[in-house]
Enzyme design. Structure first.
Site, PDB file in Angstrom:
ATOM      1  N   GLU A 395      48.409  49.291  34.108  1.00 22.14           N
ATOM      2  CA  GLU A 395      48.289  48.092  33.256  1.00 22.14           C
ATOM      3  C   GLU A 395      48.548  46.849  34.085  1.00 22.14           C
ATOM      4  O   GLU A 395      49.346  46.896  35.031  1.00 22.14           O
ATOM      5  CB  GLU A 395      49.305  48.156  32.112  1.00 22.14           C
ATOM      6  CG  GLU A 395      48.786  48.771  30.827  1.00 22.14           C
ATOM      7  CD  GLU A 395      47.802  47.890  30.079  1.00 22.14           C
ATOM      8  OE1 GLU A 395      47.166  47.015  30.703  1.00 22.14           O
ATOM      9  OE2 GLU A 395      47.645  48.082  28.853  1.00 22.14           O
ATOM     10  N   ASP A 396      47.909  45.747  33.715  1.00 22.70           N
ATOM     11  CA  ASP A 396      48.223  44.486  34.383  1.00 22.70           C
ATOM     12  C   ASP A 396      49.534  43.927  33.827  1.00 22.70           C
ATOM     13  O   ASP A 396      50.385  43.459  34.559  1.00 22.70           O
ATOM     14  CB  ASP A 396      47.087  43.478  34.213  1.00 22.70           C
ATOM     15  CG  ASP A 396      46.651  43.345  32.761  1.00 22.70           C
ATOM     16  OD1 ASP A 396      46.664  44.355  32.049  1.00 22.70           O
ATOM     17  OD2 ASP A 396      46.302  42.227  32.327  1.00 22.70           O
ATOM     18  N   ASP A 399      53.450  43.584  27.341  1.00 21.62           N
ATOM     19  CA  ASP A 399      53.982  42.426  26.639  1.00 21.62           C
ATOM     20  C   ASP A 399      54.775  42.948  25.431  1.00 21.62           C
ATOM     21  O   ASP A 399      55.912  43.399  25.575  1.00 21.62           O
ATOM     22  CB  ASP A 399      52.741  41.614  26.246  1.00 21.62           C
ATOM     23  CG  ASP A 399      53.036  40.258  25.706  1.00 21.62           C
ATOM     24  OD1 ASP A 399      54.155  40.046  25.264  1.00 21.62           O
ATOM     25  OD2 ASP A 399      52.125  39.407  25.693  1.00 21.62           O
ATOM     26  N   THR A 400      54.165  42.983  24.251  1.00 17.65           N
ATOM     27  CA  THR A 400      54.863  43.557  23.098  1.00 17.65           C
ATOM     28  C   THR A 400      55.030  45.068  23.259  1.00 17.65           C
ATOM     29  O   THR A 400      55.896  45.668  22.643  1.00 17.65           O
ATOM     30  CB  THR A 400      54.065  43.329  21.797  1.00 17.65           C
ATOM     31  OG1 THR A 400      52.801  43.992  21.928  1.00 17.65           O
ATOM     32  CG2 THR A 400      53.848  41.860  21.537  1.00 17.65           C
ATOM     33  N   LEU A 404      50.244  49.593  24.804  1.00 18.87           N
ATOM     34  CA  LEU A 404      50.662  50.750  25.583  1.00 18.87           C
ATOM     35  C   LEU A 404      51.118  51.910  24.707  1.00 18.87           C
ATOM     36  O   LEU A 404      50.769  53.065  24.959  1.00 18.87           O
ATOM     37  CB  LEU A 404      51.789  50.310  26.529  1.00 18.87           C
ATOM     38  CG  LEU A 404      52.132  51.263  27.642  1.00 18.87           C
ATOM     39  CD1 LEU A 404      50.912  51.605  28.469  1.00 18.87           C
ATOM     40  CD2 LEU A 404      53.216  50.662  28.526  1.00 18.87           C
ATOM     41  N   ASP A 455      43.467  36.732  31.838  1.00 22.81           N
ATOM     42  CA  ASP A 455      42.579  35.638  31.425  1.00 22.81           C
ATOM     43  C   ASP A 455      43.220  34.739  30.377  1.00 22.81           C
ATOM     44  O   ASP A 455      44.207  35.109  29.730  1.00 22.81           O
ATOM     45  CB  ASP A 455      41.292  36.214  30.818  1.00 22.81           C
ATOM     46  CG  ASP A 455      41.555  36.833  29.447  1.00 22.81           C
ATOM     47  OD1 ASP A 455      42.476  37.677  29.337  1.00 22.81           O
ATOM     48  OD2 ASP A 455      40.870  36.453  28.471  1.00 22.81           O
ATOM     49  N   ARG A 461      40.207  34.928  35.328  1.00 17.65           N
ATOM     50  CA  ARG A 461      40.506  36.305  35.750  1.00 17.65           C
ATOM     51  C   ARG A 461      40.350  36.458  37.265  1.00 17.65           C
ATOM     52  O   ARG A 461      41.005  37.293  37.872  1.00 17.65           O
ATOM     53  CB  ARG A 461      39.546  37.291  35.076  1.00 17.65           C
ATOM     54  CG  ARG A 461      39.889  37.634  33.641  1.00 17.65           C
ATOM     55  CD  ARG A 461      39.183  38.928  33.255  1.00 17.65           C
ATOM     56  NE  ARG A 461      38.978  39.047  31.819  1.00 17.65           N
ATOM     57  CZ  ARG A 461      39.858  39.617  30.977  1.00 17.65           C
ATOM     58  NH1 ARG A 461      40.992  40.077  31.423  1.00 17.65           N
ATOM     59  NH2 ARG A 461      39.573  39.699  29.693  1.00 17.65           N
TER      60      ARG A 461
HETATM   61  C1  PRP Z   1      46.559  42.625  27.898  1.00 19.69           C
HETATM   62  C2  PRP Z   1      46.935  43.696  28.913  1.00 19.69           C
HETATM   63  C3  PRP Z   1      47.487  44.812  28.073  1.00 19.69           C
HETATM   64  C4  PRP Z   1      47.931  44.121  26.799  1.00 19.69           C
HETATM   65  C5  PRP Z   1      49.414  44.148  26.747  1.00 19.69           C
HETATM   66  O1  PRP Z   1      45.291  42.875  27.431  1.00 19.69           O
HETATM   67  O2  PRP Z   1      45.832  44.095  29.685  1.00 19.69           O
HETATM   68  O3  PRP Z   1      46.530  45.797  27.792  1.00 19.69           O
HETATM   69  O4  PRP Z   1      47.510  42.764  26.841  1.00 19.69           O
HETATM   70  O5  PRP Z   1      49.865  43.501  25.578  1.00 19.69           O
HETATM   71  P1  PRP Z   1      50.859  44.190  24.552  1.00 19.69           P
HETATM   72  O6  PRP Z   1      51.948  44.823  25.348  1.00 19.69           O
HETATM   73  O7  PRP Z   1      51.366  43.022  23.736  1.00 19.69           O
HETATM   74  O8  PRP Z   1      50.104  45.151  23.724  1.00 19.69           O
HETATM   75  P2  PRP Z   1      44.460  41.801  26.615  1.00 19.69           P
HETATM   76  O9  PRP Z   1      44.625  42.083  25.154  1.00 19.69           O
HETATM   77  O10 PRP Z   1      44.818  40.415  27.061  1.00 19.69           O
HETATM   78  O11 PRP Z   1      42.972  42.157  27.018  1.00 19.69           O
HETATM   79  P3  PRP Z   1      42.305  42.199  28.485  1.00 19.69           P
HETATM   80  O12 PRP Z   1      42.947  43.336  29.210  1.00 19.69           O
HETATM   81  O13 PRP Z   1      40.855  42.431  28.245  1.00 19.69           O
HETATM   82  O14 PRP Z   1      42.574  40.872  29.143  1.00 19.69           O
END
Ligand code: PRP
Length: 480
Positions: A395-396, A399-400, A404, A455, A461
């Site tokens: 994963e990049d 967050d919440t 995941l 992004d 990106r």
């Molecule tokens: C980002 C990231 C994770 C997710 C994490 O994806 O790549 O998959 O947010 O967030 P969380 O822990 O709050 O669920 P995003 O929804 O920005 O889409 P992207 O990967 O296409 O940029």
């Protein structure tokens, strides 16, 4: 009239008075279990509701029981006094020897020797159970049973009139409002009377990620003078799967410091209780992530301060690849990426690895993307079978943790030999769901970050570094 009859009659009058007051639903139910405990002369009472699958019982109002007991584990409806689910009364005269007690050791430590339980029925359907817990071993009288049934009926009236119970028209079923794995999430959310629209939005977000929630589940006593409670606190949400309370301070900003004080006091008095305060700004930033709320359309002034340079990132990615190579020495791993943010990280990580690696991708639907799904779902699944493989989910950013936890559950169901998570960034402060992270590049603050795959509305990106976004003279005020 005998003494007990007078006590019961008075207590029912007291409950009726509370029901006909301006108390909140949670406060009414708390009052109900408190008054019933006193009238029955027992240690405590608990009102429990069936979850949406009708398998678990969730304590929604308790009196006289320790937090440890209330949160002992999942109370399974078909194991704990199962006859209640058939509409019968269950009486346990000795918890030590009765096989219908699910947490016997816990009951012993809590000094619960006997239990009387009755079903809570709404329009002829069982929706939960009301139980009285006694310190001494004893039989219960039919008058006590009748009294508890009456109180259970009053509880059902409160639940029904408040919209806490949702009638699924057509299916003939009545379910508690917590809807953990439901596809059609809109109607249950609507059926709950939220105090503020932001709470409803939050409930929708949780529903989308299939996170079980209960609105205003219980009140905590914060202050009292002698026997009289002078201050109560009812957190907005309880997430049973995470055993976490959430209090939102999204109403008037003036209430924030008062709520902060209440949360501090709650932590002081109930140290085992996990509670997270979601302030207005945090909440707006969270919504903005999904393109909602007041910050969603905020104007940006481009990229702000660089948090991690290209060199810093490369150095850390190389270290992570070394750790993974060491841990998986002699094995062939399967790297799985959730599109699209991880693309730069994945590309670099795989090139630094010293163990053979296959690579595959999956994609999931986004909250508010309007693709027709009301709950998160896989929009692109893996082409490689993960069964029996050593899977490393890349994963990049976490967050919440909601993305995941959904993806992990999906992968775990496919029985990999091992499953570990490697994330470049960990925004721990925003975590709502506990997720195991085996490899973490950097812990980051609650700021909106762009670059190296991340992004802002599909922009930035391709930057080789990670930076904050600048918004109307301030940095990183949008979300993340
Ligand atoms: C980002 C990231 C994770 C997710 C994490 O994806 O790549 O998959 O947010 O967030 P969380 O822990 O709050 O669920 P995003 O929804 O920005 O889409 P992207 O990967 O296409 O940029």
């Amino acid at each position: 009239m005998g003494r007990q009859a007078i006590v019961f009659s008075k207590s029912l009058g007291e409950i009726a008075g509370a029901l006909n007051s301006s108390l909140t639903v949670a406060e009414k139910l708390d009052c109900l279990v408190q008054v019933a405990s006193r009238a029955l002369g027992v240690r405590g009472c608990s009102l429990m509701l069936l979850d949406a699958k009708r398998k678990k019982l969730i304590h929604v109002a308790t009196h006289g029981l320790s937090d440890r007991y209330v949160r002992a584990g999942v109370v399974e409806a078909d194991k704990s006094l199962p006859e209640i689910m058939e509409g019968k009364t269950a009486a346990v005269t000795d918890t030590e020897s009765d096989p219908r007690i699910q947490f016997g050791e816990m009951a012993r430590r809590e000094h619960i020797a006997s239990i009387l339980g009755v079903p809570v029925m709404c329009r002829g359907r069982i929706v939960g159970s009301l139980r009285a817990y006694n310190r001494i071993r004893r039989e219960f009288t039919s008058a006590e049973e009748e009294y508890l049934i009456t109180v259970a009926n009053l509880a059902a009236t409160v639940l029904e009139s408040s919209g806490t119970l949702v009638s699924a028209e057509g299916s003939g079923s009545t379910e508690p409002k917590s809807a953990p794995h439901r596809r059609a999430v809109r109607s249950p959310v609507r059926a709950v009377s939220f105090a503020h629209p932001s709470e409803e939005d939050f409930a929708r977000l949780l529903d989308f990620y299939q996170i079980e929630w209960v609105y205003e589940p219980r009140s905590f006593m914060l202050e009292w003078e002698g026997d009289k409670v002078t201050e109560m606190f009812t957190p907005d949400f309880y997430l049973p799967g995470l055993d976490l309370y959430i209090e939102m301070t999204t109403l008037k900003p003036g209430l924030t410091s008062q709520k902060n004080r209440k949360v501090r006091r709650l932590r002081e008095l109930y140290p085992d209780t996990k509670i997270k305060l979601l302030a207005r700004r945090d909440y707006d930033r969270l919504l903005a992530k999904y393109g909602h709320g007041p910050l969603a359309g905020a104007k940006t002034e481009g990229v702000g301060r660089i948090l991690f340079s290209a060199d810093q990132i490369q150095m850390r990615v190389r270290q992570l690849a070394k750790e993974i190579s060491r841990d998986y020495e002699g094995r062939r791993i399967l790297l799985v990426g959730v599109l699209r943010g991880m693309l730069c990280f994945m590309a670099d990580l795989m090139r630094y690895l010293e163990v053979p690696a296959d690579v595959d991708f999956m994609a999931i639907s986004y909250y508010g993307s309007g693709d027709g799904g009301e709950a998160v779902h896989i929009t692109k699944d893996l082409d490689v079978k993960p069964n029996g493989r050593d899977v490393v989910l890349v994963e990049d950013i976490v967050d919440t943790g909601m993305t995941l936890s959904f993806v992990l559950a999906h992968l775990e169901a496919r029985h990999p030999a091992t499953l570990a998570v490697c994330t470049l960034l960990d925004k721990k402060v925003r975590r709502l769901t506990d997720v195991p992270l085996a490899y973490v590049g950097f812990e980051v603050p609650d700021e909106f970050l762009v670059g190296y795959g991340l992004d802002y509305r599909e922009e930035y990106r391709n930057l080789p570094f990670i930076a904050l976004i600048r918004q109307q003279g301030r940095q990183g005020d949008i979300g993340g």
